[in-house]
Motif scaffolding. Structure first.
Motif, PDB file in Angstrom:
ATOM      1  N   TYR A   9       0.865  -1.193   0.000  1.00  0.00           N
ATOM      2  CA  TYR A   9       0.000   0.000   0.000  1.00  0.00           C
ATOM      3  C   TYR A   9       0.891   1.229   0.000  1.00  0.00           C
ATOM      4  CZ  TYR A   9      -2.626   3.808   1.992  1.00  0.00           C
ATOM      5  OH  TYR A   9      -3.187   5.030   2.240  1.00  0.00           O
ATOM      6  N   HIS A 443      -5.382   9.608  -8.222  1.00  0.00           N
ATOM      7  CA  HIS A 443      -5.975   8.631  -7.309  1.00  0.00           C
ATOM      8  C   HIS A 443      -5.401   8.790  -5.922  1.00  0.00           C
ATOM      9  CE1 HIS A 443      -7.598   6.973 -10.926  1.00  0.00           C
ATOM     10  NE2 HIS A 443      -6.367   6.719 -11.395  1.00  0.00           N
ATOM     11  N   ASN A 444      -6.103   8.226  -4.983  1.00  0.00           N
ATOM     12  CA  ASN A 444      -5.711   8.381  -3.587  1.00  0.00           C
ATOM     13  C   ASN A 444      -4.527   7.492  -3.217  1.00  0.00           C
ATOM     14  OD1 ASN A 444      -7.624  10.284  -2.983  1.00  0.00           O
ATOM     15  ND2 ASN A 444      -9.212   8.741  -2.673  1.00  0.00           N
ATOM     16  N   LEU A 491      -6.768   2.386 -10.440  1.00  0.00           N
ATOM     17  CA  LEU A 491      -8.077   2.744  -9.869  1.00  0.00           C
ATOM     18  C   LEU A 491      -8.847   3.567 -10.909  1.00  0.00           C
ATOM     19  CD1 LEU A 491      -9.992   2.821  -7.423  1.00  0.00           C
ATOM     20  CD2 LEU A 491      -8.884   4.968  -6.737  1.00  0.00           C
ATOM     21  N   HIS A 608     -10.906  -3.816  -7.490  1.00  0.00           N
ATOM     22  CA  HIS A 608     -10.259  -2.804  -6.654  1.00  0.00           C
ATOM     23  C   HIS A 608     -11.041  -1.488  -6.684  1.00  0.00           C
ATOM     24  CE1 HIS A 608      -7.353  -0.100  -4.968  1.00  0.00           C
ATOM     25  NE2 HIS A 608      -7.108   0.483  -6.137  1.00  0.00           N
ATOM     26  N   THR A 609     -11.602  -1.108  -7.848  1.00  0.00           N
ATOM     27  CA  THR A 609     -12.395   0.131  -7.965  1.00  0.00           C
ATOM     28  C   THR A 609     -13.657   0.069  -7.109  1.00  0.00           C
ATOM     29  OG1 THR A 609     -11.577   0.487 -10.211  1.00  0.00           O
ATOM     30  CG2 THR A 609     -13.603   1.635  -9.588  1.00  0.00           C
ATOM     31  N   THR A 612     -12.753   0.206  -3.319  1.00  0.00           N
ATOM     32  CA  THR A 612     -12.390   1.589  -2.969  1.00  0.00           C
ATOM     33  C   THR A 612     -13.634   2.473  -2.863  1.00  0.00           C
ATOM     34  OG1 THR A 612     -10.302   1.285  -4.132  1.00  0.00           O
ATOM     35  CG2 THR A 612     -10.959   3.543  -3.629  1.00  0.00           C
ATOM     36  N   TYR A 613     -14.623   2.243  -3.762  1.00  0.00           N
ATOM     37  CA  TYR A 613     -15.881   3.001  -3.738  1.00  0.00           C
ATOM     38  C   TYR A 613     -16.606   2.821  -2.402  1.00  0.00           C
ATOM     39  CZ  TYR A 613     -20.802   3.945  -4.830  1.00  0.00           C
ATOM     40  OH  TYR A 613     -22.099   4.395  -4.798  1.00  0.00           O
ATOM     41  N   ARG A 616     -14.402   4.504   0.554  1.00  0.00           N
ATOM     42  CA  ARG A 616     -14.422   5.965   0.557  1.00  0.00           C
ATOM     43  C   ARG A 616     -15.670   6.521   1.245  1.00  0.00           C
ATOM     44  NH1 ARG A 616     -12.446   7.778  -5.513  1.00  0.00           N
ATOM     45  NH2 ARG A 616     -10.188   7.578  -5.131  1.00  0.00           N
ATOM     46  N   TYR A 639      -7.139  -0.744   2.634  1.00  0.00           N
ATOM     47  CA  TYR A 639      -8.151   0.304   2.447  1.00  0.00           C
ATOM     48  C   TYR A 639      -8.425   1.069   3.731  1.00  0.00           C
ATOM     49  CZ  TYR A 639      -9.017  -2.311  -1.846  1.00  0.00           C
ATOM     50  OH  TYR A 639      -8.860  -2.940  -3.039  1.00  0.00           O
ATOM     51  N   VAL A 642      -8.476   4.982   3.135  1.00  0.00           N
ATOM     52  CA  VAL A 642      -9.217   5.455   1.965  1.00  0.00           C
ATOM     53  C   VAL A 642     -10.450   6.275   2.363  1.00  0.00           C
ATOM     54  CG1 VAL A 642     -10.404   4.698  -0.144  1.00  0.00           C
ATOM     55  CG2 VAL A 642      -8.412   3.455   0.677  1.00  0.00           C
TER      56      VAL A 642
END
Length: 664
Positions: A9, A443-444, A491, A608-609, A612-613, A616, A639, A642
């Motif tokens: 990470y 991206h973060n 991402l 992964h997208t 992450t959604y 967040r 995560y 995130v």
């Protein structure tokens, strides 16, 4: 989530030796300018408006009241007239002639030089029609000037009205006297003409029956009607007698009826005696007895006499009836002739009578006009009911407090205006000046694969050269040819996901939509047609993490087309044999969608997208498996940082459906 390799990470912070992100610097600079525009415009408008508000001089007001009183009149017409007069006075109080006199009087009597325009702006007149009052108001910055203005205005106007009323009354009396004299001459002439006309045409009255010609016509008409009736009666009687005679009936004149009845009675008595004797004696005896014979002769004489009387009476009755009929005919004919002549006279007389009536009506109209003028003169000289008595009900006063402006309210209003202006200027500045988009690090964080050996440092070194999220064009475009050491996990943004879904075929939409709806990569292979229900709007996952996934409408339509020709127990990937086929299909979709670096797409990138959604939004890491299926704790640990909300939320508060459909 399942990865083939272990991952590192990389936090979204600059490494040592790397400069500050240009996007953050630009963002801070624009944000600072926005605050400056907001505060500057707010202070500018607030200072200007308050300067205008507090620089205004205080306004004072004085007032006086005029009352209009009339004689006792209660009819509606008079009330309307009074309202019209009050409205007229209200308009005249601010006329140029009145204000000019007020200006002259102020200059001569009070030593105040005020022009007409200033007076017009300072004065106002309000009318109350029900109370019949006029409120005179004067506004200005000098309270000592207002009372003299109203006093002079009331004085000048009352004098003006009084003088105009006196002149008007004199003029009206003179005019009415002249009119009355002229009318009296016309009345005298009209009376003389009327009397002469009546004498010449034998007219005694306006009533038709009281004039001789019309009365005679009426009597002749009645006599003719009676003669015609007598004629009809005589004709009917003659026809009746003739018909009775033809039938053999007895017709006796009423005058002969008593004589004939006496003869019949005597004949009946003698006949009765002879019948009695015939029953008592024989026929031979009856013929020899002189008494009886004389009785028989007398009976024969009476019969002969009755017959003669009947014939004579019938003849005389016919003659009398015929004579009466002839008399009635002659009378009717004569009366008809007389009536025709009299009607002609009556028609001529009626025309003269109508003319006489017109002359009489004209005389009455002249007399009525004379009476009206006389009554009007009396009212003008004595009662004057239509003239209002104007009195000063309340004199003007010198005000000791201001009526405006309202400094506190205007200041509060200026705060609101300044706030609105500041917000509007901020919106305008934001519309004109926009932050430049810098795509160096959109991206973060970045998740990068690593080897079990000492290759992690190589991956980190690669990321430190600015390749944390988007590789340079020099990198290989095909992810299948990348080694696990250099391969990055990309991402995707919402726009990129929507672009991929919009250009993909039905099978591609199924892959993208299912992975972005919470299906894991391992579960993706085992999905069958029977797992869907309710027209493909729900997906039932039967595994260790069993759950129901709600399918969006557009994805359900694509699944329905894909599964339309499949058997119930068959998987929905009929033509896909390996993960490499999945990758090639996603890369092809990325090329069609024209997104940057489509070779980086893979099933892991979509997985992964989606994770992450969820993270967040503030989803707890341990709760993610309830929505997105099994993910190893080590993968979930990536995560932790995130969450952009700053607090953790329950699943009920999380939006689990990813917006991969373009909405209009």
């Amino acid at each position: 989530m399942s990865f083939n390799n272990k991952i590192d990470y990389m936090p979204n912070q600059p490494f040592s030796g790397v400069g500050t992100n240009a996007s953050d610097v630009e963002h801070k600079r624009i944000q600072k300018r926005r605050w400056q525009v907001l505060i500057g415009m707010f202070l500018l408008v607030l200072i200007i408006t308050n300067a205008l508000i507090w620089s205004q001089a205080p306004v004072y007001q004085s007032q006086s009241i005029l009352h209009f009183s009339y004689k006792s009149k209660t009819d509606q017409g008079f009330a309307d007239l009074a309202q019209q007069q009050i409205t007229l006075h209200q308009q005249r109080l601010k006329s140029n002639s009145v204000l000019s006199r007020v200006s002259q009087e102020l200059e001569q009597g009070q030593g105040l030089i005020i022009d007409v325009q200033t007076l017009f702006q300072a004065l106002s007149v309000e009318a109350s029609l029900t109370s019949r009052i006029l409120s005179l108001k004067a506004n200005g910055n000098d309270p000592q000037v207002l009372k003299p203005i109203l006093d002079v205005l009331s004085k000048v106007y009352l004098q003006l009205v009084e003088s105009e009323t006196e002149v008007s009354n004199n003029v009206e009396l003179q005019v009415s006297s002249e009119q009355l004299a002229l009318l009296e001459d016309k009345i005298a002439n009209q009376q003389q003409s009327l009397e002469l006309f009546a004498l010449e045409n034998n007219i005694t009255s306006l009533e038709r029956d009281e004039n001789r010609v019309l009365s005679q016509t009426k009597n002749l008409g009645e006599s003719l009607d009676q003669a015609v009736a007598d004629q009809a009666q005589a004709k009917a009687l003659l026809d009746s007698l003739t018909e009775s005679i033809e039938r053999g009936q007895e017709v006796i004149r009423p005058d002969d009826k008593s004589q004939i009845d006496d003869t019949k009675i005597n004949l009946q008595d003698i006949s009765a005696k002879l019948i009695a004797l015939s029953e008592k004696y024989t026929e031979a005896y009856l013929e020899r007895d002189p008494t009886i014979v004389s009785q028989q002769k007398k009976a024969q004489q009476l019969e002969q006499q009755l017959k003669v009387q009947m014939q004579t009476s019938q003849l005389k009755y016919i003659q009398d009836t015929q004579r009466d009929l002839n008399t009635a005919n002659g009378k009717a004919k004569q009366l008809s002739t007389m009536l025709v002549q009299q009607v002609q006279l009556a028609q001529s007389f009626s025309q003269k009578l109508e003319q006489y009536k017109r002359l009489d009506n004209e005389l009455k109209a002249l007399q009525s006009q004379a009476l009206i003028i006389t009554n009007k003169q009396v009212a003008q000289e004595v009662s004057k009911p239509f003239e209002a008595k104007i009195t000063l009900l309340e004199p003007a006063f010198e005000p000791d407090f201001a009526i405006g402006p309202n400094y506190q309210f205007n200041t509060l209003l200026s705060l609101v205006v300044a706030t609105i202006a500041a917000v509007f200027s901020l919106l305008l500045y934001s519309f004109i000046v926009r932050q430049k988009v810098i795509t160096a690090a959109p991206h973060n964080f970045v998740v990068m694969p690593r080897q079990a050996n000492n290759v992690g440092s190589s991956s980190l070194s690669y990321a430190q050269h600015g390749q944390l999220s988007t590789p340079t064009p020099e990198l290989p475009a095909d992810p299948l040819k990348l080694s696990p050491i250099t391969q990055t996990l990309r991402l995707l943004s919402t726009y990129e996901c929507q672009a991929l879904f919009s250009v993909a075929n039905n099978q591609g939409k199924a892959i993208i939509g299912l992975l972005l709806s919470g299906v894991t990569i391992n579960e993706l292979w085992g999905i069958e047609k029977t797992n869907f229900s309710q027209h493909y709007s729900t997906l039932q996952i039967d595994s260790q993490f069993s759950r129901n996934i709600y399918i969006q409408k557009e994805l359900a339509e694509a699944l329905q087309v894909t599964c339309n020709k499949l058997k119930d127990e068959a998987t929905i990937w009929s033509n896909i044999k390996s993960n490499e086929d999945f990758l090639q299909l996603l890369v092809n979709i990325g090329h069609d969608a024209q997104i940057a670096f489509p070779g980086q797409l893979s099933l892991d990138v979509l997985r992964h997208t989606y994770l992450t959604y969820l993270a967040r939004q503030g989803a707890r890491l341990n709760d993610i498996e309830q929505v997105a299926g099994y993910t190893s704790p080590s993968d979930l640990a990536l995560y932790r940082n995130v969450n952009q909300q700053g607090k953790l939320l329950d699943l009920e508060q999380i939006q689990t459906q990813y917006n991969f459909v373009v909405t209009s």
